[in-house]
Design a protein around this motif. Structure first.
Motif, PDB file in Angstrom:
ATOM      1  N   TYR A  40     -18.188 -51.976 -16.833  1.00  0.00           N
ATOM      2  CA  TYR A  40     -18.985 -50.916 -16.239  1.00  0.00           C
ATOM      3  C   TYR A  40     -20.454 -51.056 -16.627  1.00  0.00           C
ATOM      4  CZ  TYR A  40     -14.346 -49.113 -15.550  1.00  0.00           C
ATOM      5  OH  TYR A  40     -13.029 -48.993 -15.183  1.00  0.00           O
ATOM      6  N   TRP A  41     -21.311 -50.903 -15.615  1.00  0.00           N
ATOM      7  CA  TRP A  41     -22.736 -51.116 -15.786  1.00  0.00           C
ATOM      8  C   TRP A  41     -23.536 -50.018 -15.098  1.00  0.00           C
ATOM      9  CZ3 TRP A  41     -24.750 -55.299 -18.492  1.00  0.00           C
ATOM     10  CH2 TRP A  41     -23.820 -56.283 -18.872  1.00  0.00           C
ATOM     11  N   GLY A  42     -24.688 -49.709 -15.669  1.00  0.00           N
ATOM     12  CA  GLY A  42     -25.620 -48.834 -15.004  1.00  0.00           C
ATOM     13  C   GLY A  42     -26.475 -49.618 -14.021  1.00  0.00           C
ATOM     14  N   GLN A  43     -27.394 -48.910 -13.368  1.00  0.00           N
ATOM     15  CA  GLN A  43     -28.225 -49.534 -12.340  1.00  0.00           C
ATOM     16  C   GLN A  43     -29.467 -50.200 -12.930  1.00  0.00           C
ATOM     17  OE1 GLN A  43     -28.406 -46.386 -13.157  1.00  0.00           O
ATOM     18  NE2 GLN A  43     -30.608 -45.998 -13.297  1.00  0.00           N
ATOM     19  N   GLY A  44     -29.773 -49.890 -14.184  1.00  0.00           N
ATOM     20  CA  GLY A  44     -30.902 -50.519 -14.860  1.00  0.00           C
ATOM     21  C   GLY A  44     -32.152 -49.662 -14.850  1.00  0.00           C
ATOM     22  N   THR A  45     -32.985 -49.888 -15.845  1.00  0.00           N
ATOM     23  CA  THR A  45     -34.293 -49.246 -15.932  1.00  0.00           C
ATOM     24  C   THR A  45     -35.302 -50.290 -16.391  1.00  0.00           C
ATOM     25  OG1 THR A  45     -35.510 -47.339 -16.840  1.00  0.00           O
ATOM     26  CG2 THR A  45     -33.938 -48.404 -18.310  1.00  0.00           C
ATOM     27  N   GLN A  46     -36.453 -50.336 -15.721  1.00  0.00           N
ATOM     28  CA  GLN A  46     -37.424 -51.396 -15.965  1.00  0.00           C
ATOM     29  C   GLN A  46     -38.313 -51.071 -17.159  1.00  0.00           C
ATOM     30  OE1 GLN A  46     -37.874 -54.418 -14.372  1.00  0.00           O
ATOM     31  NE2 GLN A  46     -39.478 -54.862 -15.876  1.00  0.00           N
ATOM     32  N   VAL A  47     -38.476 -52.058 -18.024  1.00  0.00           N
ATOM     33  CA  VAL A  47     -39.404 -51.974 -19.152  1.00  0.00           C
ATOM     34  C   VAL A  47     -40.445 -53.071 -18.990  1.00  0.00           C
ATOM     35  CG1 VAL A  47     -39.668 -52.256 -21.648  1.00  0.00           C
ATOM     36  CG2 VAL A  47     -37.734 -50.954 -20.723  1.00  0.00           C
ATOM     37  N   THR A  48     -41.713 -52.691 -18.992  1.00  0.00           N
ATOM     38  CA  THR A  48     -42.801 -53.650 -18.866  1.00  0.00           C
ATOM     39  C   THR A  48     -43.762 -53.465 -20.031  1.00  0.00           C
ATOM     40  OG1 THR A  48     -42.630 -53.591 -16.452  1.00  0.00           O
ATOM     41  CG2 THR A  48     -44.651 -54.514 -17.396  1.00  0.00           C
ATOM     42  N   VAL A  49     -43.994 -54.542 -20.772  1.00  0.00           N
ATOM     43  CA  VAL A  49     -44.874 -54.500 -21.934  1.00  0.00           C
ATOM     44  C   VAL A  49     -46.055 -55.427 -21.676  1.00  0.00           C
ATOM     45  CG1 VAL A  49     -45.052 -54.751 -24.430  1.00  0.00           C
ATOM     46  CG2 VAL A  49     -42.863 -54.113 -23.394  1.00  0.00           C
ATOM     47  N   SER A  50     -47.239 -54.880 -21.705  1.00  0.00           N
ATOM     48  CA  SER A  50     -48.445 -55.677 -21.450  1.00  0.00           C
ATOM     49  C   SER A  50     -49.138 -56.034 -22.761  1.00  0.00           C
ATOM     50  CB  SER A  50     -49.392 -54.917 -20.534  1.00  0.00           C
ATOM     51  OG  SER A  50     -49.742 -53.679 -21.117  1.00  0.00           O
ATOM     52  N   GLU A  55     -29.062 -44.959 -16.473  1.00  0.00           N
ATOM     53  CA  GLU A  55     -30.126 -45.195 -17.442  1.00  0.00           C
ATOM     54  C   GLU A  55     -31.405 -44.477 -17.024  1.00  0.00           C
ATOM     55  OE1 GLU A  55     -28.084 -49.352 -16.967  1.00  0.00           O
ATOM     56  OE2 GLU A  55     -28.725 -47.699 -15.686  1.00  0.00           O
ATOM     57  N   SER A  56     -32.222 -44.202 -18.022  1.00  0.00           N
ATOM     58  CA  SER A  56     -33.559 -43.651 -17.795  1.00  0.00           C
ATOM     59  C   SER A  56     -34.425 -43.981 -19.001  1.00  0.00           C
ATOM     60  CB  SER A  56     -33.500 -42.140 -17.580  1.00  0.00           C
ATOM     61  OG  SER A  56     -33.001 -41.499 -18.741  1.00  0.00           O
ATOM     62  N   GLY A  57     -35.728 -43.745 -18.860  1.00  0.00           N
ATOM     63  CA  GLY A  57     -36.631 -43.912 -19.981  1.00  0.00           C
ATOM     64  C   GLY A  57     -37.503 -45.146 -19.944  1.00  0.00           C
ATOM     65  N   GLY A  58     -37.279 -46.005 -18.966  1.00  0.00           N
ATOM     66  CA  GLY A  58     -38.121 -47.193 -18.870  1.00  0.00           C
ATOM     67  C   GLY A  58     -39.540 -46.837 -18.458  1.00  0.00           C
ATOM     68  N   GLY A  59     -40.419 -47.821 -18.525  1.00  0.00           N
ATOM     69  CA  GLY A  59     -41.799 -47.596 -18.141  1.00  0.00           C
ATOM     70  C   GLY A  59     -42.668 -48.753 -18.566  1.00  0.00           C
ATOM     71  N   SER A  60     -43.976 -48.526 -18.490  1.00  0.00           N
ATOM     72  CA  SER A  60     -44.956 -49.546 -18.862  1.00  0.00           C
ATOM     73  C   SER A  60     -45.688 -49.108 -20.116  1.00  0.00           C
ATOM     74  CB  SER A  60     -45.942 -49.756 -17.726  1.00  0.00           C
ATOM     75  OG  SER A  60     -45.298 -50.240 -16.572  1.00  0.00           O
ATOM     76  N   VAL A  61     -45.742 -49.996 -21.096  1.00  0.00           N
ATOM     77  CA  VAL A  61     -46.448 -49.709 -22.345  1.00  0.00           C
ATOM     78  C   VAL A  61     -47.219 -50.950 -22.775  1.00  0.00           C
ATOM     79  CG1 VAL A  61     -44.785 -47.996 -23.145  1.00  0.00           C
ATOM     80  CG2 VAL A  61     -44.479 -50.408 -23.763  1.00  0.00           C
ATOM     81  N   GLN A  62     -48.159 -50.748 -23.676  1.00  0.00           N
ATOM     82  CA  GLN A  62     -48.881 -51.866 -24.253  1.00  0.00           C
ATOM     83  C   GLN A  62     -48.099 -52.404 -25.450  1.00  0.00           C
ATOM     84  OE1 GLN A  62     -52.900 -50.475 -25.020  1.00  0.00           O
ATOM     85  NE2 GLN A  62     -53.558 -51.385 -23.088  1.00  0.00           N
TER      86      GLN A  62
END
Length: 125
Positions: free
Chosen positions: A114-124, A6-13
């Motif tokens: 089967y699973w990926g390693q994960g990607t963190q999503v943080t919404v403030s 996985e990819s594309g996670g991040g921090s957004v408002q």
């Protein structure tokens, strides 16, 4: 060997958008049932979206209907989750999952081998 990355996670408002990708390798991608799950700290892993082999039908958790869209690009072996109108309660680690068998409960983690390693999503807020 099956791999999901996985990819594309991040921090957004709140109100923002993110696009998650999951690149698959090691198996016949277009024959797999695939899904996105998420897990917040202290909570159980929950199904977010599901896609049938070939791209349809799809299914979504009630909490994300109308905001999230799952899709796949067979040529690129890529599963995508477009997330719009994000809310703080969407904050979690997001995982993609795959299997070749379907047991009738797309949102059960036990359905997928089967699973990926994960990607963190943080919404403030």
């Amino acid at each position: 060997q099956v791999q999901l990355v996985e990819s594309g996670g991040g921090s957004v408002q709140a109100g923002g958008s993110l696009r998650l990708s999951c690149v698959a390798s090691g198996y016949t991608y277009h024959n797999a049932y695939m899904a996105w799950f998420r897990q917040a700290p202290g909570k159980e892993r929950e199904g977010v979206a599901f896609i049938w082999p070939g791209g349809s039908p799809t299914a979504y958790a009630d909490s994300v209907k109308g905001r999230f869209t799952i899709s796949q690009d067979n040529a690129k072996n890529t599963l995508t989750l477009q997330m719009n109108s994000l809310k703080p309660e969407d904050t979690a680690m997001y995982y993609c999952a795959a299997d070749w068998r379907y047991g009738g409960r797309w949102n059960s983690p036990a359905q997928y081998a089967y699973w990926g390693q994960g990607t963190q999503v943080t919404v403030s807020s």
